[in-house]
Design a protein around this motif. Structure first.
Motif, PDB file in Angstrom:
ATOM      1  N   GLN A  88      42.159   9.921 -20.805  1.00 51.61           N
ATOM      2  CA  GLN A  88      42.153  10.216 -19.364  1.00 51.61           C
ATOM      3  C   GLN A  88      40.898  10.984 -18.943  1.00 51.61           C
ATOM      4  O   GLN A  88      40.206  10.599 -18.007  1.00 51.61           O
ATOM      5  CB  GLN A  88      43.399  11.026 -18.996  1.00 51.61           C
ATOM      6  CG  GLN A  88      43.388  11.507 -17.555  1.00 51.61           C
ATOM      7  CD  GLN A  88      44.424  12.591 -17.269  1.00 51.61           C
ATOM      8  OE1 GLN A  88      45.223  12.950 -18.120  1.00 51.61           O
ATOM      9  NE2 GLN A  88      44.392  13.122 -16.065  1.00 51.61           N
ATOM     10  N   ASP A  91      37.624   8.984 -19.442  1.00 48.06           N
ATOM     11  CA  ASP A  91      37.431   8.010 -18.353  1.00 48.06           C
ATOM     12  C   ASP A  91      36.862   8.686 -17.111  1.00 48.06           C
ATOM     13  O   ASP A  91      35.927   8.187 -16.486  1.00 48.06           O
ATOM     14  CB  ASP A  91      38.753   7.320 -17.981  1.00 48.06           C
ATOM     15  CG  ASP A  91      39.193   6.292 -19.030  1.00 48.06           C
ATOM     16  OD1 ASP A  91      38.411   5.994 -19.951  1.00 48.06           O
ATOM     17  OD2 ASP A  91      40.330   5.788 -18.901  1.00 48.06           O
ATOM     18  N   ARG A  92      37.423   9.823 -16.758  1.00 51.12           N
ATOM     19  CA  ARG A  92      36.947  10.547 -15.570  1.00 51.12           C
ATOM     20  C   ARG A  92      35.518  11.043 -15.758  1.00 51.12           C
ATOM     21  O   ARG A  92      34.688  10.932 -14.860  1.00 51.12           O
ATOM     22  CB  ARG A  92      37.883  11.707 -15.238  1.00 51.12           C
ATOM     23  CG  ARG A  92      39.247  11.232 -14.764  1.00 51.12           C
ATOM     24  CD  ARG A  92      40.169  12.400 -14.482  1.00 51.12           C
ATOM     25  NE  ARG A  92      41.540  11.988 -14.290  1.00 51.12           N
ATOM     26  CZ  ARG A  92      42.025  11.512 -13.156  1.00 51.12           C
ATOM     27  NH1 ARG A  92      41.255  11.372 -12.120  1.00 51.12           N
ATOM     28  NH2 ARG A  92      43.296  11.172 -13.064  1.00 51.12           N
ATOM     29  N   THR A  95      32.649   8.468 -15.414  1.00 53.88           N
ATOM     30  CA  THR A  95      32.247   8.036 -14.066  1.00 53.88           C
ATOM     31  C   THR A  95      31.183   8.972 -13.483  1.00 53.88           C
ATOM     32  O   THR A  95      30.532   8.624 -12.509  1.00 53.88           O
ATOM     33  CB  THR A  95      33.441   7.973 -13.088  1.00 53.88           C
ATOM     34  OG1 THR A  95      33.967   9.282 -12.901  1.00 53.88           O
ATOM     35  CG2 THR A  95      34.528   7.039 -13.593  1.00 53.88           C
ATOM     36  N   ALA A 121      39.349   6.435 -26.745  1.00 54.73           N
ATOM     37  CA  ALA A 121      38.702   6.131 -25.462  1.00 54.73           C
ATOM     38  C   ALA A 121      39.073   4.717 -25.028  1.00 54.73           C
ATOM     39  O   ALA A 121      39.266   3.830 -25.864  1.00 54.73           O
ATOM     40  CB  ALA A 121      37.188   6.259 -25.583  1.00 54.73           C
ATOM     41  N   SER A 122      39.168   4.511 -23.726  1.00 54.94           N
ATOM     42  CA  SER A 122      39.480   3.180 -23.201  1.00 54.94           C
ATOM     43  C   SER A 122      38.312   2.238 -23.501  1.00 54.94           C
ATOM     44  O   SER A 122      37.189   2.670 -23.771  1.00 54.94           O
ATOM     45  CB  SER A 122      39.704   3.244 -21.690  1.00 54.94           C
ATOM     46  OG  SER A 122      38.488   3.560 -21.033  1.00 54.94           O
ATOM     47  N   LYS A 124      36.699   0.464 -21.433  1.00 57.09           N
ATOM     48  CA  LYS A 124      35.657   0.687 -20.421  1.00 57.09           C
ATOM     49  C   LYS A 124      34.777   1.893 -20.795  1.00 57.09           C
ATOM     50  O   LYS A 124      33.556   1.824 -20.705  1.00 57.09           O
ATOM     51  CB  LYS A 124      36.301   0.904 -19.049  1.00 57.09           C
ATOM     52  CG  LYS A 124      35.292   1.045 -17.923  1.00 57.09           C
ATOM     53  CD  LYS A 124      36.010   1.088 -16.579  1.00 57.09           C
ATOM     54  CE  LYS A 124      35.069   0.870 -15.439  1.00 57.09           C
ATOM     55  NZ  LYS A 124      34.419   1.943 -14.870  1.00 57.09           N
ATOM     56  N   SER A 125      35.409   2.980 -21.224  1.00 54.69           N
ATOM     57  CA  SER A 125      34.638   4.166 -21.612  1.00 54.69           C
ATOM     58  C   SER A 125      33.789   3.901 -22.847  1.00 54.69           C
ATOM     59  O   SER A 125      32.656   4.374 -22.940  1.00 54.69           O
ATOM     60  CB  SER A 125      35.559   5.361 -21.857  1.00 54.69           C
ATOM     61  OG  SER A 125      36.011   5.872 -20.626  1.00 54.69           O
TER      62      SER A 125
END
Length: 143
Positions: A88, A91-92, A95, A121-122, A124-125
């Motif tokens: 979480q 990810d934040r 960005t 980590a996702s 995307k990350s």
């Protein structure tokens, strides 16, 4: 008459301001904590839930109002969230990385490597971490 803003409210009983000596600090329930090392920044993670330009503008205004020359250390806040190994917060934090200077990004290189190679980590990350590492390599800054 406009009131000059000298602190940014993060949550109930939690804010960031500048101490008399010019250091950025977190005020939490009446206590003050200096923001120096990456590990000091966990109390400020909630900032990552806001748009970076809004937070940067608020801190720039505070710095102007209290006449402090040291800008808020966004790279350390991002680094702190990455170090937590939390999907979480990573990810934040990711960005916000695009707003950092090349030097600031390079200072987070080891944390990008961890995120890229992680299971927590996702996707995307992990992709963003790979992208930032490639940028660091191209710019020739190895931290």
């Amino acid at each position: 008459m406009r009131q000059s803003v000298t602190e940014l409210q993060i949550d109930v009983g939690l804010s960031i301001t500048v101490a008399d000596d010019g250091d950025w600090i977190v005020k939490a329930d009446g206590r003050e904590f200096k923001l120096e090392e990456i590990s000091d920044f966990y109390r400020a993670w909630l900032l990552l839930e806001r748009p970076y330009p809004d937070v940067k503008a608020a801190f720039d205004q505070i710095a102007l109002n209290v006449n402090v020359t040291i800008p808020f250390p966004f790279a350390k806040l991002i680094g702190s969230a990455l170090k937590a190994k939390s999907g979480q917060w990573t990810d934040r934090a990711m960005t916000w990385v695009s707003f950092l200077t090349e030097t600031e990004k390079a200072s987070l290189k080891d944390l990008f490597i961890e995120a890229r190679d992680s299971k927590w980590a996702s996707q995307k990350s992990r992709q963003l971490a790979r992208q930032y590492l490639n940028e660091i390599e191209r710019s020739g800054q190895s931290g």
